[in-house]
Design an enzyme around this catalytic site. Structure first.
Site, PDB file in Angstrom:
ATOM      1  N   HIS A  77      39.050  36.529  25.642  1.00 40.11           N
ATOM      2  CA  HIS A  77      38.211  35.587  26.000  1.00 40.11           C
ATOM      3  C   HIS A  77      37.145  36.025  27.005  1.00 40.11           C
ATOM      4  O   HIS A  77      36.129  35.970  26.793  1.00 40.11           O
ATOM      5  CB  HIS A  77      38.848  33.785  26.698  1.00 40.11           C
TER       6      HIS A  77
HETATM    7  C1  LIG Z   1      42.082  36.493  33.410  1.00 40.74           C
HETATM    8  S1  LIG Z   1      42.246  37.821  33.979  1.00 40.74           S
HETATM    9  C2  LIG Z   1      43.785  37.795  33.282  1.00 40.74           C
HETATM   10  C3  LIG Z   1      44.902  39.288  34.183  1.00 40.74           C
HETATM   11  C4  LIG Z   1      46.803  38.604  33.429  1.00 40.74           C
HETATM   12  N1  LIG Z   1      46.496  39.698  31.931  1.00 40.74           N
HETATM   13  C5  LIG Z   1      46.864  36.816  33.061  1.00 40.74           C
HETATM   14  O1  LIG Z   1      46.920  36.400  32.638  1.00 40.74           O
HETATM   15  O2  LIG Z   1      47.647  36.822  34.133  1.00 40.74           O
HETATM   16  C6  LIG Z   1      41.454  39.326  33.035  1.00 40.74           C
HETATM   17  C7  LIG Z   1      41.686  40.717  33.764  1.00 40.74           C
HETATM   18  O3  LIG Z   1      41.254  41.505  33.159  1.00 40.74           O
HETATM   19  C8  LIG Z   1      40.832  42.953  33.781  1.00 40.74           C
HETATM   20  N2  LIG Z   1      39.909  43.170  33.252  1.00 40.74           N
HETATM   21  C9  LIG Z   1      38.970  43.065  32.640  1.00 40.74           C
HETATM   22  N3  LIG Z   1      38.297  44.009  32.461  1.00 40.74           N
HETATM   23  C10 LIG Z   1      38.753  44.725  31.829  1.00 40.74           C
HETATM   24  C11 LIG Z   1      38.258  46.361  31.892  1.00 40.74           C
HETATM   25  N4  LIG Z   1      37.740  46.680  31.265  1.00 40.74           N
HETATM   26  N5  LIG Z   1      39.731  46.864  31.654  1.00 40.74           N
HETATM   27  C12 LIG Z   1      40.894  46.433  32.517  1.00 40.74           C
HETATM   28  N6  LIG Z   1      41.356  45.595  32.232  1.00 40.74           N
HETATM   29  C13 LIG Z   1      40.363  44.480  32.407  1.00 40.74           C
HETATM   30  C14 LIG Z   1      40.250  41.965  35.703  1.00 40.74           C
HETATM   31  O4  LIG Z   1      40.166  43.223  36.411  1.00 40.74           O
HETATM   32  C15 LIG Z   1      41.430  40.710  35.314  1.00 40.74           C
HETATM   33  O5  LIG Z   1      42.670  41.220  35.849  1.00 40.74           O
END
Ligand SMILES: C[S@@+](CC[C@H](N)C(=O)[O-])C[C@H]1O[C@@H](n2cnc3c(N)ncnc32)[C@H](O)[C@@H]1O
Length: 344
Positions: free
Chosen positions: A253
């Site tokens: 998302h």
């Molecule tokens: C909405 S959180 C979801 C965290 C976990 N997966 C959960 O469902 O509880 C999104 C996660 O994606 C990471 N994220 C966003 N863009 C990213 C990228 N380009 N590469 C790696 N991680 C990323 C953010 O740092 C964050 O920890």
């Protein structure tokens, strides 16, 4: 009270836009402020409760301010009052005080969401988010670190709502030994997967901020499960190879369809033959009730650059990325999330 109001709304006898535009905002603010100030924790679990004056002096509020806040919280059923003494209601005891279910950080995170959504109008007009939510604010690193920590702790709380149902529905290949949790932040999914599937060793890949928070969690709580943390950007850095399971929870998302297709292709290449990709997210088109929730939540996702996607669109992208079989599995009632499981 709630039922009477629902009937009055249905009959169009109450000014619904005012209730939604004013009442809901003030109600949300009252809950968030009480949570941030520690009102619920100060009252605690016991039956004796505290008076407004005791709470005011404990939390350094004006007496009048505390009284008005407490009355609002009684009116929305978070607190109870008897002989001027306030006690916590069931929702507070279960969803805020109980460490197993607490949404304390998630509520703090909503204070940031509330501020961020002030830019929603511009965002909807331009079709782009005003800022990159995952980019660290270099001008204000202390504030950025506070937001980042709250985000990761809040996501951990939300994860605990999803994980029990996910573990019931997921199909992990027999003998699986390696799992990669992309954007896995707090590491809660990995820990629970390793406990449920002995022999599985898991790695979180996330940006530097969440990995630092995950490290703090491990320093405090230990790392008996042997979780591994890696810093990386999943859209461009090497994902490695030979994974049995790759998890993308609440990730798709955040990205646009082209980014998601690229990510799915990279996951396919990183998986072992017979491995599996798990996408957990708030997908549209699975049930009418869920769709009503996502129609609203999607505005929040759009404000950070993504949206709630149709399950059919995800299916199609996954096939395009080379996954031969894709199954869609709704999760339980406590969460609107669903699992889309793709087999390499
Ligand atoms: C909405 S959180 C979801 C965290 C976990 N997966 C959960 O469902 O509880 C999104 C996660 O994606 C990471 N994220 C966003 N863009 C990213 C990228 N380009 N590469 C790696 N991680 C990323 C953010 O740092 C964050 O920890």
């Amino acid at each position: 009270m709630e039922i009477v109001l629902a009937v009055l709304k249905k009959l169009n006898l109450v000014p619904v836009p005012l209730l939604d535009g004013q009442m809901q905002v003030v109600k949300a603010r009252a809950l968030m402020e009480a949570n941030r100030a520690g009102v619920f924790h100060a009252i605690g679990d016991g039956p004796e409760g505290l008076t407004a004056s005791e709470l005011a002096s404990k939390l350094e509020f004006s007496e009048e301010g505390m009284e008005i806040l407490l009355k609002a919280l009684v009116s929305i059923n978070y607190l109870k009052v008897k002989n001027g003494r306030y006690t916590n209601g069931r929702w507070v005891k279960h969803w805020i005080l109980d460490p197993k279910h607490s949404l304390h950080h998630m509520l703090i995170l909503q204070m940031y969401t509330y501020k961020r959504l002030e830019g929603l109008g511009d965002n909807l007009r331009s079709g782009r988010p005003e800022m990159d939510f995952h980019q660290v604010d270099v001008a204000n690193p202390t504030a950025a670190a506070a937001l980042q920590g709250t985000y990761t702790y809040g996501m951990r709380e939300a994860a605990r709502l999803i994980i029990p149902d996910l573990l019931k529905r997921v199909d992990v290949p027999a003998g699986a030994t390696r799992m990669l949790d992309i954007g896995g932040a707090h590491g809660e999914y990995c820990r629970q997967f390793m406990r449920k599937f002995p022999g599985l060793k898991a790695t979180v890949l996330d940006l530097a901020g969440p990995v630092a928070t995950a490290q703090k969690i491990m320093d405090r709580e230990g790392n008996a499960d042997g979780l591994e943390l890696r810093v990386g950007n999943c859209l461009q850095d090497d994902l490695g190879t030979g994974w049995d399971v790759i998890l993308l929870s609440n990730m798709v998302h955040l990205f646009d369809p082209a980014q998601n297709l690229g990510l799915f292709q990279r996951c396919k290449a990183a998986l072992k033959p017979g491995g599996t990709l798990l996408c957990v997210d708030q997908f549209v088109g699975i049930s009418g009730q869920r769709d009503r929730i996502f129609a609203v939540v999607s505005l929040n996702f759009f404000n950070v650059g993504g949206k709630s996607y149709e399950a059919t669109q995800m299916r199609q992208l996954l096939s395009e990325a080379g996954f031969a079989r894709v199954d869609v599995k709704p999760l339980g009632l406590r969460t609107p999330a669903s699992l889309i499981q793709a087999y390499a």
